[in-house]
Design a protein around this motif. Structure first.
Motif, PDB file in Angstrom:
ATOM      1  N   ASP A 205      -1.983  -0.439   4.120  1.00  0.00           N
ATOM      2  CA  ASP A 205      -1.322  -1.713   3.849  1.00  0.00           C
ATOM      3  C   ASP A 205       0.129  -1.537   3.431  1.00  0.00           C
ATOM      4  OD1 ASP A 205      -3.703  -2.981   4.362  1.00  0.00           O
ATOM      5  OD2 ASP A 205      -4.192  -3.383   2.250  1.00  0.00           O
ATOM      6  N   VAL A 206       0.420  -0.422   2.757  1.00  0.00           N
ATOM      7  CA  VAL A 206       1.747  -0.196   2.188  1.00  0.00           C
ATOM      8  C   VAL A 206       2.392   0.986   2.890  1.00  0.00           C
ATOM      9  CG1 VAL A 206       3.040   0.310   0.072  1.00  0.00           C
ATOM     10  CG2 VAL A 206       0.987  -1.120  -0.035  1.00  0.00           C
ATOM     11  N   GLN A 207       3.653   0.852   3.246  1.00  0.00           N
ATOM     12  CA  GLN A 207       4.349   1.870   4.020  1.00  0.00           C
ATOM     13  C   GLN A 207       5.453   2.556   3.211  1.00  0.00           C
ATOM     14  OE1 GLN A 207       3.188   2.043   7.458  1.00  0.00           O
ATOM     15  NE2 GLN A 207       1.696   0.640   6.582  1.00  0.00           N
ATOM     16  N   THR A 208       5.412   2.426   1.901  1.00  0.00           N
ATOM     17  CA  THR A 208       6.505   2.949   1.072  1.00  0.00           C
ATOM     18  C   THR A 208       6.280   4.366   0.575  1.00  0.00           C
ATOM     19  OG1 THR A 208       5.521   2.075  -0.961  1.00  0.00           O
ATOM     20  CG2 THR A 208       7.001   0.616   0.269  1.00  0.00           C
ATOM     21  N   GLY A 209       5.016   4.851   0.638  1.00  0.00           N
ATOM     22  CA  GLY A 209       4.725   6.175   0.114  1.00  0.00           C
ATOM     23  C   GLY A 209       4.433   6.172  -1.366  1.00  0.00           C
ATOM     24  N   SER A 210       4.282   5.004  -1.963  1.00  0.00           N
ATOM     25  CA  SER A 210       4.050   4.927  -3.403  1.00  0.00           C
ATOM     26  C   SER A 210       3.088   3.797  -3.721  1.00  0.00           C
ATOM     27  CB  SER A 210       5.368   4.704  -4.152  1.00  0.00           C
ATOM     28  OG  SER A 210       5.160   4.578  -5.544  1.00  0.00           O
ATOM     29  N   GLY A 211       2.162   4.045  -4.614  1.00  0.00           N
ATOM     30  CA  GLY A 211       1.254   3.012  -5.081  1.00  0.00           C
ATOM     31  C   GLY A 211      -0.003   2.898  -4.246  1.00  0.00           C
ATOM     32  N   PRO A 212      -0.907   2.021  -4.668  1.00  0.00           N
ATOM     33  CA  PRO A 212      -2.154   1.814  -3.943  1.00  0.00           C
ATOM     34  C   PRO A 212      -1.929   1.398  -2.498  1.00  0.00           C
ATOM     35  CG  PRO A 212      -2.225   0.767  -6.100  1.00  0.00           C
ATOM     36  CD  PRO A 212      -0.812   1.194  -5.885  1.00  0.00           C
ATOM     37  N   TYR A 213      -2.822   1.848  -1.640  1.00  0.00           N
ATOM     38  CA  TYR A 213      -2.851   1.486  -0.225  1.00  0.00           C
ATOM     39  C   TYR A 213      -1.653   2.001   0.564  1.00  0.00           C
ATOM     40  CZ  TYR A 213      -6.305  -1.742  -2.177  1.00  0.00           C
ATOM     41  OH  TYR A 213      -7.359  -2.283  -2.862  1.00  0.00           O
ATOM     42  N   SER A 214      -0.984   3.040   0.051  1.00  0.00           N
ATOM     43  CA  SER A 214       0.115   3.645   0.798  1.00  0.00           C
ATOM     44  C   SER A 214      -0.247   5.060   1.206  1.00  0.00           C
ATOM     45  CB  SER A 214       1.397   3.678  -0.036  1.00  0.00           C
ATOM     46  OG  SER A 214       2.461   4.262   0.715  1.00  0.00           O
ATOM     47  N   TYR A 215       0.319   5.488   2.325  1.00  0.00           N
ATOM     48  CA  TYR A 215       0.140   6.889   2.722  1.00  0.00           C
ATOM     49  C   TYR A 215       1.233   7.735   2.090  1.00  0.00           C
ATOM     50  CZ  TYR A 215       3.471   5.247   6.320  1.00  0.00           C
ATOM     51  OH  TYR A 215       4.529   4.678   6.979  1.00  0.00           O
ATOM     52  N   LEU A 216       1.077   9.032   2.199  1.00  0.00           N
ATOM     53  CA  LEU A 216       2.033   9.975   1.627  1.00  0.00           C
ATOM     54  C   LEU A 216       3.294  10.048   2.468  1.00  0.00           C
ATOM     55  CD1 LEU A 216      -0.421  12.878   0.717  1.00  0.00           C
ATOM     56  CD2 LEU A 216       1.071  11.707  -0.919  1.00  0.00           C
ATOM     57  N   ILE A 217       4.434  10.132   1.799  1.00  0.00           N
ATOM     58  CA  ILE A 217       5.712  10.305   2.485  1.00  0.00           C
ATOM     59  C   ILE A 217       6.530  11.361   1.739  1.00  0.00           C
ATOM     60  CG2 ILE A 217       7.865   9.224   3.235  1.00  0.00           C
ATOM     61  CD1 ILE A 217       6.450   6.565   3.341  1.00  0.00           C
ATOM     62  N   ASP A 218       7.039  12.318   2.483  1.00  0.00           N
ATOM     63  CA  ASP A 218       7.981  13.294   1.948  1.00  0.00           C
ATOM     64  C   ASP A 218       9.290  13.114   2.703  1.00  0.00           C
ATOM     65  OD1 ASP A 218       9.398  15.423   0.977  1.00  0.00           O
ATOM     66  OD2 ASP A 218       8.201  16.966   1.987  1.00  0.00           O
ATOM     67  N   SER A 227      -1.651   8.125  -0.956  1.00  0.00           N
ATOM     68  CA  SER A 227      -0.678   8.693  -1.890  1.00  0.00           C
ATOM     69  C   SER A 227      -1.195   8.748  -3.318  1.00  0.00           C
ATOM     70  CB  SER A 227       0.628   7.875  -1.864  1.00  0.00           C
ATOM     71  OG  SER A 227       0.411   6.568  -2.370  1.00  0.00           O
ATOM     72  N   ASP A 228      -2.190   7.939  -3.641  1.00  0.00           N
ATOM     73  CA  ASP A 228      -2.654   7.938  -5.033  1.00  0.00           C
ATOM     74  C   ASP A 228      -4.168   7.802  -5.136  1.00  0.00           C
ATOM     75  OD1 ASP A 228      -3.038   5.302  -4.359  1.00  0.00           O
ATOM     76  OD2 ASP A 228      -2.196   4.488  -6.214  1.00  0.00           O
ATOM     77  N   ALA A 229      -4.886   8.331  -4.164  1.00  0.00           N
ATOM     78  CA  ALA A 229      -6.343   8.261  -4.189  1.00  0.00           C
ATOM     79  C   ALA A 229      -6.919   9.521  -3.565  1.00  0.00           C
ATOM     80  CB  ALA A 229      -6.844   7.023  -3.447  1.00  0.00           C
ATOM     81  N   GLY A 230      -8.212   9.693  -3.704  1.00  0.00           N
ATOM     82  CA  GLY A 230      -8.862  10.887  -3.204  1.00  0.00           C
ATOM     83  C   GLY A 230      -9.087  10.868  -1.712  1.00  0.00           C
ATOM     84  N   THR A 231      -9.339  12.060  -1.170  1.00  0.00           N
ATOM     85  CA  THR A 231      -9.666  12.222   0.252  1.00  0.00           C
ATOM     86  C   THR A 231     -11.106  12.669   0.448  1.00  0.00           C
ATOM     87  OG1 THR A 231      -8.811  14.488   0.177  1.00  0.00           O
ATOM     88  CG2 THR A 231      -7.303  12.759   0.928  1.00  0.00           C
ATOM     89  N   GLY A 232     -11.859  12.778  -0.644  1.00  0.00           N
ATOM     90  CA  GLY A 232     -13.252  13.186  -0.539  1.00  0.00           C
ATOM     91  C   GLY A 232     -13.830  13.498  -1.898  1.00  0.00           C
TER      92      GLY A 232
END
Length: 572
Positions: A205-218, A227-232
């Protein structure tokens, strides 16, 4: 850093990242209690301390060298200006792990593969997992997140995550072992044809790389992981996070993980993993220098396929690291950037699962400290992955729901927890920890009857204290034996079949044997032994040679006996 065994030649790599060291390198150092630095990360992290020695933190001293406090934002920290550890949150603890609601009479439980009660009893370890079962579409695992089979050493971390808006850092006092977390693992996964960092990015849902529902961005590089939740979830119930922190940098560069690659995030709660928790379990539970798994958990030895150590949130299993180029599937093909592969050659793992199906592995590889991190820019070190590396392989949109989707989107197009967590009535295949009540949901054929105490012994705890008590699949009882006798193992119930332990004459009898306690339904910060010892991720036997982590930065390889998510805690 610590290296386990003479297990592989230098220069081998299991994935697309280069490795100049050994496949068994951890990039980690012994806890302070064992004379080491107590962290996973570059050597220069020994100059990045910020916590207070008076509270059990602060710089370690190793081999006559003492670490130093960091300088940050123009402030040189010291014993008088250090930051204190954050206290445990005030949220109410869970006192009953019995699931709520009635069973669903309209569904038919899946009982094969990861749904098999035999598989669950074999791979789930410790007291963190409270129960696990499949319905017709998902494997559901409920856990407290406590590390159990090993003891975290969070106070050793030089620069642990801090709570935003405060001068407090997370540590052992912050750790909570009574907060629930669940895994919703889809039983059917459809994979993408690509293995690139941008996999599934449009689901978020979020494209900023920060906060809930965002993916990681470097910077401009995107990784299709939250970016802020588990993967398993690991087999001991701990949440697995990416090896990247929420800023898209390798977590070790922040000097924020303990010797098993775990920490408590900014929000407090349970310790979660940001690296491979590699290091044999300690059968005596007497030392904190061990982690989730190690060479003794490889059922076919280190030249065999690695054991299952977790469940990825997209519906694929996570196996441990390769330790030999002779192991099935090693570099055939190489692990892709998502962190997994499908074997080119036919073959099954120890549970009978087809290894030509896609699965993840942890791995170790070379890394270099970037600028603006807590380590020295340009410094080389070793980093490990947790399974999913830069992306999920599964096409998340092809699933009706999963823990991966819960972390990516709030869209009502996908199922929520309540819809995925239903329990089919009369379940035959499941796992339940001692003291957790699933009696209303399971078939009578899946239960056992507690036996009488073994000759020359008695049972610890209440589960088997009274002969005739009903046991459920996964329940385990540990006998304590009279002087001169030792337990042959644990008494356990799996799918209605009781395996009974006895007290046998000790090979080297001791005046007062002290067996480990059986798992308790009441979580404790102290580690608990595995409720289901097995060749996969069991506690090793008394003849096992326990791994000791080295306090040196480089050392000769030591010999070793062989045989054997969605938490939303924010990171710094």
């Amino acid at each position: 850093s610590f290296v386990v065994g003479t297990l592989a030649a230098d220069g081998l790599t299991a994935g697309t990242k280069a490795l100049t060291g050994s496949l068994s390198d951890t990039g980690c150092y012994a806890p302070k209690a064992d004379g080491g630095w107590g962290f996973c990360g570059p050597a220069s992290c020994k100059a990045a301390y910020i916590t207070c020695a008076s509270e059990g933190g602060g710089p370690a001293t190793v081999g006559g060298v003492t670490g130093t406090y960091t300088t940050l934002g123009g402030t040189k920290y010291s014993a008088s200006t250090c930051q204190s550890f954050l206290a445990k949150g005030a949220e109410a603890d869970i006192t009953s792990w019995t699931p709520k609601g009635r069973c669903d009479s309209t569904c038919t439980q899946k009982t094969t593969g990861v749904c098999s009660g035999t598989f669950l009893a074999k791979v789930l370890v410790g007291s963190g997992v409270k129960f696990a079962y499949c319905n017709d579409k998902w494997l559901v695992v409920s856990a407290s997140g406590e590390p159990s089979v090993f003891t975290p050493n969070l106070n050793d971390v030089p620069f642990p995550p801090g709570k935003q808006g405060t001068d407090f850092r997370t540590g052992m006092s912050t750790l909570s072992t009574s907060k629930g977390q669940e895994l919703y693992y889809p039983l059917s996964a459809t994979d993408l044809s690509t293995s690139v960092g941008t996999n599934n990015k449009d689901v978020f849902d979020v494209q900023t790389g920060s906060g809930p529902y965002s993916y990681l961005i470097d910077g401009t590089t995107m990784y299709g992981l939250p970016s802020d939740a588990g993967t398993g979830m690991a087999v001991n119930g701990q949440s697995i996070f990416p090896t990247y922190n929420n800023n898209g940098k390798f977590t070790p560069e922040k000097c924020e993980a303990d010797s098993c690659s775990s920490h408590v995030g900014q929000g407090g709660g349970q310790p979660h993993l940001h690296g491979d928790p590699f290091g044999d379990q300690d059968p005596s539970s007497s030392s904190p220098d061990t982690c989730l798994y190690g060479p003794s958990n490889y059922s076919s030895g280190v030249t065999g396929h690695p054991p299952v150590i977790g469940f990825a949130a997209d519906g694929h299993l996570i196996y441990g690291r390769y330790l030999s180029s002779s192991a099935p599937g090693f570099a055939a093909p190489l692990l892709d950037v998502c962190g997994g592969h499908s074997h080119t050659a036919t073959g099954n793992d120890e549970h009978g699962f087809n290894l030509q199906g896609y699965h993840y592995h942890t791995q170790v590889f070379d890394a270099t400290c970037g600028s603006g991190q807590m380590c020295t820019a340009g410094e080389s070190y070793k980093v490990t992955s947790t399974g999913p590396f830069q992306c999920f392989k599964a096409d998340l949109t092809k699933s009706t729901g999963s823990s991966a989707l819960l972390a990516a989107t709030a869209s009502s197009s996908y199922k929520g927890k309540a819809d995925m967590g239903n329990r089919c009535c009369s379940m035959t295949d499941y796992y339940v920890l001692n003291g957790v009540d699933l009696s209303a949901d399971v078939a009578a054929s899946s239960t056992c009857t507690a036996p009488a105490a073994p000759t020359n012994g008695t049972y610890i705890g209440t589960t088997c204290a009274t002969a005739g008590t009903k046991l459920y699949s996964g329940n385990t009882c540990r006998p304590t034996c009279n002087t001169g006798y030792c337990p042959s193992g644990n008494t356990k119930c799996v799918k209605g079949v009781l395996t009974e332990a006895t007290c046998v004459a000790c090979t080297n009898p001791s005046p007062s044997p002290s067996p480990a306690p059986s798992p308790s339904p009441s979580p404790s910060p102290s580690p608990s032994p595995s409720p289901s010892p097995s060749p996969s991720l069991s506690s090793a036997t008394a003849s096992h040679t326990r791994v000791r982590r080295s306090s040196a930065l480089t050392l000769p390889v030591v010999a070793l006996a062989m045989g054997v998510v969605a938490a939303l805690a924010k990171d710094a």
